[in-house]
Design an enzyme around this catalytic site. Structure first.
Site, PDB file in Angstrom:
ATOM      1  N   HIS A 231      -5.842   4.140 -10.172  1.00  0.00           N
ATOM      2  CA  HIS A 231      -5.973   2.775 -10.014  1.00  0.00           C
ATOM      3  C   HIS A 231      -6.500   2.165 -11.111  1.00  0.00           C
ATOM      4  O   HIS A 231      -5.980   0.727 -11.317  1.00  0.00           O
ATOM      5  CB  HIS A 231      -6.929   2.708  -8.861  1.00  0.00           C
ATOM      6  CG  HIS A 231      -6.534   2.970  -7.476  1.00  0.00           C
ATOM      7  ND1 HIS A 231      -6.676   4.459  -7.013  1.00  0.00           N
ATOM      8  CD2 HIS A 231      -5.829   2.641  -6.363  1.00  0.00           C
ATOM      9  CE1 HIS A 231      -6.222   4.676  -5.783  1.00  0.00           C
ATOM     10  NE2 HIS A 231      -5.453   3.626  -5.522  1.00  0.00           N
TER      11      HIS A 231
ATOM     12  N   ASP B 280       4.126   5.457  -6.251  1.00  0.00           N
ATOM     13  CA  ASP B 280       2.802   4.968  -5.818  1.00  0.00           C
ATOM     14  C   ASP B 280       2.930   3.447  -6.381  1.00  0.00           C
ATOM     15  O   ASP B 280       3.702   3.072  -7.006  1.00  0.00           O
ATOM     16  CB  ASP B 280       1.804   5.768  -6.502  1.00  0.00           C
ATOM     17  CG  ASP B 280       0.407   5.778  -5.710  1.00  0.00           C
ATOM     18  OD1 ASP B 280       0.171   4.732  -4.996  1.00  0.00           O
ATOM     19  OD2 ASP B 280      -0.429   6.425  -5.927  1.00  0.00           O
TER      20      ASP B 280
END
Length: 332
Positions: A171, A241
């Protein structure tokens, strides 16, 4: 697959939903106040696009977006540690409970199960993983998938080919797993190989595995086409993702990320928590003429149990089983 800011749709959201290149919506905690509110939000989305795929991350533990008036599910890693004698039965029951509650809200899929191995190295994975042992993870993963299917929900395994060894959080950084191809195949890849035939979807990791490719797995033709599609025979949906994550920046700006994900073979691209980036991705998708993937309808809910599911005897059995093993925290 995009997102919205709140618990209802704005006129701008509705305009975005009408674009044919938008094939999915993902709900976050900010979108979920209660099951009744989520059902209303989903109705509003489907009034614009009846065919929209609606997703959520409802794994349990620290990754559970809807928390009010639903079962507070355990982190998947607790199943084996706290129910060693009947872990497979408990895994199936936990999956069935989660899927049943989400289907009752009108949600098609939760991105689960997590099939990464827990080596105790990755804080972003940790006890989200079913196990640190590949064979045990395969057994529990198969049971969890069976629970999803029994409820009527498609299963999405993540994060191919395994995010458990790389320590960085994709992230906020670009993780690198510098092990040999042989080491990865002998460990992390095993659950995906064993379960490819029963998984409906797979989400690759924003992790670079230099022994195989210089690109993160989600942008890698070697990983997604040569290994996942051809070698493992996976014919389900490949979800990228989130393309706004730091781990996706390795291939350039948003247009380059869209191009790389499409080229590698992703069927649906996630662009979340950044409306500007979502609009850039959508505009680029429209310019290059991206069409909805033929595999995507497989992920839509196969059955809706309705909102009176708590009267189903299966509900009582599943709740009793998890309570007996100390795995239900509370009803929020």
């Amino acid at each position: 697959m995009l997102d919205v800011a709140g618990t209802w749709l704005t006129p701008e959201d509705r305009h975005l939903l009408r674009q044919p290149q938008v094939g999915g919506m993902i709900l976050f905690a900010r979108n979920t106040e209660s099951p009744a509110q989520v059902r209303e939000l989903v109705r509003a989305i489907r009034s614009e696009r009846p065919d929209m795929l609606i997703a959520i991350d409802q794994e349990g533990g620290r990754v559970q977006r809807l928390r009010r008036d639903v079962v507070r599910l355990p982190a998947l890693g607790r199943i084996c540690s706290e129910a060693p004698d009947n872990a497979e039965e408990v895994a199936e029951a936990a999956a069935w409970l989660m899927a049943t509650e989400m289907l009752a809200c009108g949600i098609d899929i939760s991105f689960a199960p997590v099939l990464d191995l827990d080596y105790g190295r990755s804080e972003v994975i940790g006890n989200r993983s079913l196990s640190g042992d590949a064979d045990e993870l395969i057994r529990l993963g198969r049971a969890y998938i069976a629970g999803l299917h029994r409820a009527g929900m498609a299963a999405t395994g993540k994060h191919f080919p395994g995010h458990g060894w790389a320590e960085a959080d994709s992230h906020v950084a670009l993780p690198v797993d510098d092990r040999s191809e042989e080491a990865i195949r002998a460990s992390d890849l095993k659950p995906f190989a064993a379960l490819a035939s029963v998984l409906d979807g797979i989400m690759p990791a924003h992790v670079i595995y230099p022994a195989i490719d210089s690109l993160p797995a989600g942008f890698s033709i070697a990983w997604l086409q040569r290994i996942l599609r051809e070698e493992l025979g996976f014919d389900g949906v490949i979800f990228s993702d989130d393309l706004t994550m730091a781990g996706a920046h390795a291939v350039g700006g948003m247009s380059e990320r869209v191009d790389a994900a499409v080229r590698s073979g992703c069927d649906m691209l996630l662009v979340c928590n950044d409306r500007g980036a979502a609009e850039q991705a959508l505009a680029h998708a429209q310019r290059i003429g991206i069409q909805p993937g033929a595999r995507l309808p497989r992920m839509l809910a196969r059955r809706s149990p309705g909102i009176d599911y708590k009267h189903d005897p299966q509900w009582s059995r599943a709740m009793t089983l998890l309570k007996h093993n100390g795995l239900i925290e509370s009803l929020a």
